[in-house]
Scaffold this motif. Sequence first.
Motif, PDB file in Angstrom:
ATOM      1  N   GLU B 120     -46.371 -19.424  27.319  1.00  0.00           N
ATOM      2  CA  GLU B 120     -47.330 -18.380  26.890  1.00  0.00           C
ATOM      3  C   GLU B 120     -48.172 -18.833  25.715  1.00  0.00           C
ATOM      4  O   GLU B 120     -49.334 -18.523  25.596  1.00  0.00           O
ATOM      5  CB  GLU B 120     -46.564 -17.177  26.338  1.00  0.00           C
ATOM      6  N   GLY B 121     -47.510 -19.518  24.780  1.00  0.00           N
ATOM      7  CA  GLY B 121     -48.182 -19.857  23.520  1.00  0.00           C
ATOM      8  C   GLY B 121     -48.765 -21.246  23.540  1.00  0.00           C
ATOM      9  O   GLY B 121     -48.822 -21.888  22.505  1.00  0.00           O
ATOM     10  N   PHE B 122     -49.202 -21.707  24.696  1.00  0.00           N
ATOM     11  CA  PHE B 122     -49.681 -23.090  24.819  1.00  0.00           C
ATOM     12  C   PHE B 122     -50.767 -23.408  23.793  1.00  0.00           C
ATOM     13  O   PHE B 122     -50.670 -24.370  23.034  1.00  0.00           O
ATOM     14  CB  PHE B 122     -50.207 -23.309  26.232  1.00  0.00           C
ATOM     15  N   THR B 123     -51.789 -22.565  23.739  1.00  0.00           N
ATOM     16  CA  THR B 123     -52.896 -22.818  22.810  1.00  0.00           C
ATOM     17  C   THR B 123     -52.412 -22.741  21.370  1.00  0.00           C
ATOM     18  O   THR B 123     -52.790 -23.559  20.532  1.00  0.00           O
ATOM     19  CB  THR B 123     -54.019 -21.798  23.024  1.00  0.00           C
ATOM     20  N   ARG B 124     -51.577 -21.727  21.119  1.00  0.00           N
ATOM     21  CA  ARG B 124     -51.038 -21.567  19.773  1.00  0.00           C
ATOM     22  C   ARG B 124     -50.282 -22.822  19.354  1.00  0.00           C
ATOM     23  O   ARG B 124     -50.395 -23.295  18.222  1.00  0.00           O
ATOM     24  CB  ARG B 124     -50.102 -20.354  19.776  1.00  0.00           C
ATOM     25  N   PHE B 125     -49.541 -23.388  20.297  1.00  0.00           N
ATOM     26  CA  PHE B 125     -48.764 -24.580  20.003  1.00  0.00           C
ATOM     27  C   PHE B 125     -49.676 -25.716  19.536  1.00  0.00           C
ATOM     28  O   PHE B 125     -49.434 -26.346  18.513  1.00  0.00           O
ATOM     29  CB  PHE B 125     -47.995 -24.996  21.268  1.00  0.00           C
ATOM     30  N   PHE B 126     -50.752 -25.929  20.282  1.00  0.00           N
ATOM     31  CA  PHE B 126     -51.646 -27.025  19.893  1.00  0.00           C
ATOM     32  C   PHE B 126     -52.400 -26.704  18.617  1.00  0.00           C
ATOM     33  O   PHE B 126     -52.725 -27.595  17.836  1.00  0.00           O
ATOM     34  CB  PHE B 126     -52.589 -27.376  21.047  1.00  0.00           C
ATOM     35  N   THR B 127     -52.675 -25.430  18.391  1.00  0.00           N
ATOM     36  CA  THR B 127     -53.298 -25.036  17.134  1.00  0.00           C
ATOM     37  C   THR B 127     -52.415 -25.442  15.969  1.00  0.00           C
ATOM     38  O   THR B 127     -52.864 -26.086  15.010  1.00  0.00           O
ATOM     39  CB  THR B 127     -53.486 -23.508  17.113  1.00  0.00           C
ATOM     40  N   TYR B 128     -51.135 -25.080  16.061  1.00  0.00           N
ATOM     41  CA  TYR B 128     -50.210 -25.411  14.982  1.00  0.00           C
ATOM     42  C   TYR B 128     -50.069 -26.921  14.829  1.00  0.00           C
ATOM     43  O   TYR B 128     -50.041 -27.434  13.717  1.00  0.00           O
ATOM     44  CB  TYR B 128     -48.825 -24.823  15.258  1.00  0.00           C
ATOM     45  N   LEU B 129     -49.966 -27.610  15.967  1.00  0.00           N
ATOM     46  CA  LEU B 129     -49.777 -29.065  15.889  1.00  0.00           C
ATOM     47  C   LEU B 129     -50.958 -29.705  15.170  1.00  0.00           C
ATOM     48  O   LEU B 129     -50.780 -30.551  14.301  1.00  0.00           O
ATOM     49  CB  LEU B 129     -49.642 -29.676  17.283  1.00  0.00           C
ATOM     50  N   ASN B 130     -52.177 -29.308  15.526  1.00  0.00           N
ATOM     51  CA  ASN B 130     -53.353 -29.884  14.873  1.00  0.00           C
ATOM     52  C   ASN B 130     -53.362 -29.547  13.393  1.00  0.00           C
ATOM     53  O   ASN B 130     -53.689 -30.381  12.546  1.00  0.00           O
ATOM     54  CB  ASN B 130     -54.633 -29.377  15.515  1.00  0.00           C
ATOM     55  N   LEU B 131     -52.993 -28.317  13.078  1.00  0.00           N
ATOM     56  CA  LEU B 131     -52.947 -27.924  11.678  1.00  0.00           C
ATOM     57  C   LEU B 131     -51.928 -28.773  10.933  1.00  0.00           C
ATOM     58  O   LEU B 131     -52.173 -29.239   9.819  1.00  0.00           O
ATOM     59  CB  LEU B 131     -52.580 -26.444  11.568  1.00  0.00           C
ATOM     60  N   PHE B 132     -50.797 -29.003  11.595  1.00  0.00           N
ATOM     61  CA  PHE B 132     -49.779 -29.830  10.966  1.00  0.00           C
ATOM     62  C   PHE B 132     -50.323 -31.219  10.676  1.00  0.00           C
ATOM     63  O   PHE B 132     -50.166 -31.754   9.582  1.00  0.00           O
ATOM     64  CB  PHE B 132     -48.537 -29.933  11.858  1.00  0.00           C
ATOM     65  N   ILE B 133     -50.977 -31.814  11.689  1.00  0.00           N
ATOM     66  CA  ILE B 133     -51.510 -33.170  11.509  1.00  0.00           C
ATOM     67  C   ILE B 133     -52.495 -33.175  10.346  1.00  0.00           C
ATOM     68  O   ILE B 133     -52.493 -34.070   9.488  1.00  0.00           O
ATOM     69  CB  ILE B 133     -52.214 -33.651  12.798  1.00  0.00           C
ATOM     70  N   PHE B 134     -53.329 -32.145  10.273  1.00  0.00           N
ATOM     71  CA  PHE B 134     -54.317 -32.049   9.201  1.00  0.00           C
ATOM     72  C   PHE B 134     -53.627 -32.073   7.841  1.00  0.00           C
ATOM     73  O   PHE B 134     -53.984 -32.838   6.946  1.00  0.00           O
ATOM     74  CB  PHE B 134     -55.142 -30.776   9.376  1.00  0.00           C
TER      75      PHE B 134
END
Lengths: 106, 643, 164
Positions: B120-134
């Motif tokens: 369900e949270g696929f987009t949310r997951f990538f949002t968080y991952l990118n934020l983490f990388i940042f």
Amino acid sequence: MENALVSVPHNWYLLLSSLLFCIGVMGVLFRRNVIVILMCIELMLNSVNLLLVSFSAYAQNADGQVFVFFVMVVAAAEVAVGLALIVSIYRNVASTDIDSMKKLKW
Amino acid sequence: MNDQITNSSLLTILSILIPVFPLVGFLINGLLGKRVPEPIAGWIGSIAVLASFVCAAAIFFTLPATESLSFNLFNWIAYANLNISFGFLIDPLTITMLLVITGIGFLIHLYSISYMHGDEGFTRFFTYLNLFIFFMLLLVMGNNYLVMFIGWEGVGLCSYLLIGFWFKEHENNNAAKKAFIMNRVGDLGFLLGMFALLMLFGTLDYASVAQAVQGYPINDGLIVGITLLLFIGAMGKSAQIPLYTWLPDAMAGPTPVSALIHAATMVTAGIYMIVRSNVLFAMAPATLDVILIVGVATCVMAAIIGLMQNDIKKVLAYSTVSQLGLMFVALGLGAFSSGMFHVVTHAFFKALLFLGSGSVIHALHGEQDIRKMGGLGKYIKITFITFMIGSLAISGIPPFAGFFSKDEILAKTFEHSPAIWIIVSLSSALTAFYMFRLVYITFSGNYRGTEETRSKIHESPALITIPLIILAILSIIGGFMGLPAITGLTHKFSTYLSSVTGASAGILPDAHHLSHATEYVLIGVAVLAAIVSILIARYMYVTKGQLPANSDAELNGLQKLVSNKFYVDEVYNAVFVKPVVKLSTLIYEYVDKLVVDNVVNGVAKVTDLSGRTLRLMQTGSTTFYLLAMVCGIVVLFVIRLLI
Amino acid sequence: MAQYIFYALSIVTILSALYVVFAKSPMYSVIAMIVCFFSIAGHYVLLNAQFLAIVHVIVYAGAIMVLFLFVVMLLNLNQEPDKSHGKLLRVAAAISGGMLFLVLLLSLNTSETGTFILPEKSDIGLVEHVGKKLFNEYVLPFEISSVLLLSAIIGSVVLAKKES
């Protein structure tokens, strides 16, 4: 034209406008007819105008007179709207008595 | 000259771009949310990180190892004597971290596209991952401690968000909170350390601090205090005793998160911080001793706990804690580049192992208990082989990556004290044992699950296996960056980092170097220990086919102690959590309910009552209002006249 | 000479103002008001504000008072006798108005008085001077006041219109 101001002290103008203002205030409190109340408000405005003009004349600064000009503009607008309101209220309650407009309370 | 200027401005632009890409990815996915179709969100995230990786690689190839690039983007805090700017520092240490973060980060992003498919949270997951990388990039790129602290807090936040990613399970939320609060304890230390730095030196700039600290005597009380505080910060982030208990619980997050955040990158932030301030720490050998002791203790304790875990991810989590302990051992010995070297190789094989375990979990549709696995080697070959490579690497079998970095640290411990060498070697042998216990129980023997689940076991798709293969290759060849001295070849990695770690080398006392013969013996013993451990594991779990006990009742006293993680969680619960809860209840009962509530309600009552009374003055009569107004004006005039 | 004119004008002003307040019928109030305005215009002339005197006569005596008259006649208010407030309110009104005047006088008395240096001839009240001020320094308020007047026109039309 001869300068009349030399023979009239400025304090007299202060006195005259204060008196005029207080007459206006008293009129507002005394009368029940909304139209007369509106006129008394005009009286108060005029006392202030007089004061402004007198200061402007004694201090030799035309700014005061420009202000009086603007006060007149606002007064004209105010009277127009105020009278229109009175007319429309009169249509509803058939009276211009200020005590007939008492609905707005607790 | 002109050439050089354009070159450096190009590098500046490139380095600014590095954190910008993931930020853009985060914004796109975060703002559009579910309107982004599933695979596209994943590809946006992945490509953003890939772009950063390309930039980082470009900088790696253009910037000579002896040079560094430092520039300020803007003045951040300027107040009285305090002047902190927001700027980046690009030097070999940063570049190393950049490559690890973006490189492994990209592979894990790719992996996640398939792993998180249908969530369900696929987009949310990538949002968080990118934020983490940042944030992670900010952490390693900043040129002062405060910029690092932004990243430091940011990755903590992302870690919290991602551990609690499946927030519908209450347990996951608890794990997330635990991680966050434990980190907060460490962060307080870091903050206090920064305040002390500001007080003492008036600056947080790495270079200025390193410059200023050299004017102090070695082991000056203030410097020891500051370094200890900073180390507390590192303890929290890098899961060292006593603040390590959050990391095993953090496995509640999706497996790619465990691989990226809780194995390869974020948890190494503490090590990065200490290496970054190596001059500061070198001036405080007392702190280095503390780090050494904590590192050794963590390394051994986590390895022992790892022996008895039955959750595939928990085993890996304890092994991460143990390996992080090993890195701190290196730092405690002043071998900063060895520590960093292990960070890099560990990132390779630990990411590989976590992703491999993810592939296993994926194949078994969410099963994580190794007692219900077995014989999986037949069904998921690629996962099995790559997992095997990772296990060999972590066990320190030559020529895999772990061997070189581990051996380097072991050699350093022997130089320092043979007793520590024995302890650390022992824990290293334990590592080999529990890793192969895991491998054998999971992949060999017969399948222990139901027939129905067995028929559904399948190898994962290419998006999962390709990152596994790449990481496996890196785990095989990664070690050749740092060949031991006895080979006579240059240690490429430590040479590369020498411009960073060189500053502290002059301060630390020279260790006597080992003779080649001793070194050969050490290597031999370490490898032998690892092989023996693996054989014991093979004997116990393959030949004899033993299985971990299902309940505490089957265990003897010592096993029970280990299997319950030395009851550390329970002790913390009793010592810290319970008193706080009790105190809070007490305050709630007496202060909140009696004092605060009554005051708040009282204010409301007074307002209500006065409103009820005063409204009676609203008669509706305009004349009355006007009269009141005039009276008010008169009163004002009178007051004005009297004063 | 000038002070006698001032006295005369002031007496007319105050008496007519009082008549505005105390007249029985609104009609008389309006007429007294017009007298009052003319006397104020006289004051303006005395103060060398010739431009304002003219504008005052045109706007107040000419336009505003006609509007008042018009409304008084339109509503046919003369037939009903004007009731005044109860005794208590009247006394209160008189007291507070008187207090206000006293307080104003007191504050005038205590305030510092400056001396004005007066020139022999003053021309600041002439159209030329006021016009220059109006169209240089005050041109923006001047233009905005036209918007105000426009909105007042529209507003009064909307308000006074019979609801259909």
